[in-house]
Design a protein around this motif. Structure first.
Motif, mmCIF file in Angstrom:
data_model
loop_
_atom_site.group_PDB
_atom_site.id
_atom_site.type_symbol
_atom_site.label_atom_id
_atom_site.label_comp_id
_atom_site.label_asym_id
_atom_site.label_seq_id
_atom_site.Cartn_x
_atom_site.Cartn_y
_atom_site.Cartn_z
ATOM 1 N N GLY A 114 0.823 -1.202 0.000
ATOM 2 C CA GLY A 114 0.000 0.000 0.000
ATOM 3 C C GLY A 114 0.856 1.249 0.000
ATOM 4 N N GLU A 115 0.202 2.376 -0.186
ATOM 5 C CA GLU A 115 0.955 3.629 -0.190
ATOM 6 C C GLU A 115 0.068 4.811 0.147
ATOM 7 N N LYS A 127 -3.643 7.035 4.911
ATOM 8 C CA LYS A 127 -4.071 5.746 4.366
ATOM 9 C C LYS A 127 -4.043 4.752 5.514
ATOM 10 N N LEU A 129 -3.856 0.817 6.488
ATOM 11 C CA LEU A 129 -3.432 -0.468 5.936
ATOM 12 C C LEU A 129 -3.626 -1.554 6.983
#
Length: 157
Positions: A114-115, A127, A129
């Motif tokens: 993810g980023e 974000k 995760l």
């Protein structure tokens, strides 16, 4: 007079010749060490609350190391720099400064979990995760930024 001039010029010329021959023509390291002085934040933090803020400047992350528990982790990227930055999270056992850099000045994102996408200067993005235990690296994968030392480690237990 000529002899004095020769005695002065010859050693200098010889020193230049030796310095030039001493080069082994090997390229210098492609990845610089991170710059801990670029930020006043702690070098390592615990994200026991399930969230962490990572600040960026040119060209450093702060903190440079994060410890978190498995599960959901909200990562907030705070860009304190003057140019865009991002945070790509890679699950890997590689050393932070040992990732292979491609011709475009970027590392492979095959191990990405993810980023936090490209974040403009002076802005913030987040974000969340869902992470499993293991070793992770976070990098700014904008061309050249990883090579300039923009990376850190995340240990999930």
């Amino acid at each position: 007079m000529r002899r004095r001039l020769a005695l002065l010029v010859l050693p200098a010329g010889f020193a230049l010749l030796v310095a030039g021959c001493a080069s082994n023509n090997k390229p210098t390291a492609a990845v610089k060490a991170p710059n801990p002085a670029a930020s006043s934040a702690a070098a390592s933090v615990s994200a026991s609350s399930g969230q962490v803020t990572v600040s960026t400047t040119e060209y450093a992350f702060a903190p440079m190391a994060i410890k978190a528990k498995a599960g959901k982790l909200k990562i907030t990227l705070e860009n304190k720099g003057k140019i865009p930055h991002e945070l790509v999270l890679l699950k890997t056992a590689s050393a932070a400064n040992a990732l292979r850099v491609a011709g475009a000045g970027r590392v492979s994102e095959k191990a990405s979990v993810g980023e936090v996408s490209e974040t403009a200067a002076g802005t913030t993005k987040s974000k969340t995760l869902d992470l499993k235990p293991g070793n992770y690296l976070y990098v700014c994968n904008i061309p050249g930024h990883y090579g300039d030392g923009m990376y850190g480690t995340l240990t999930v237990t």
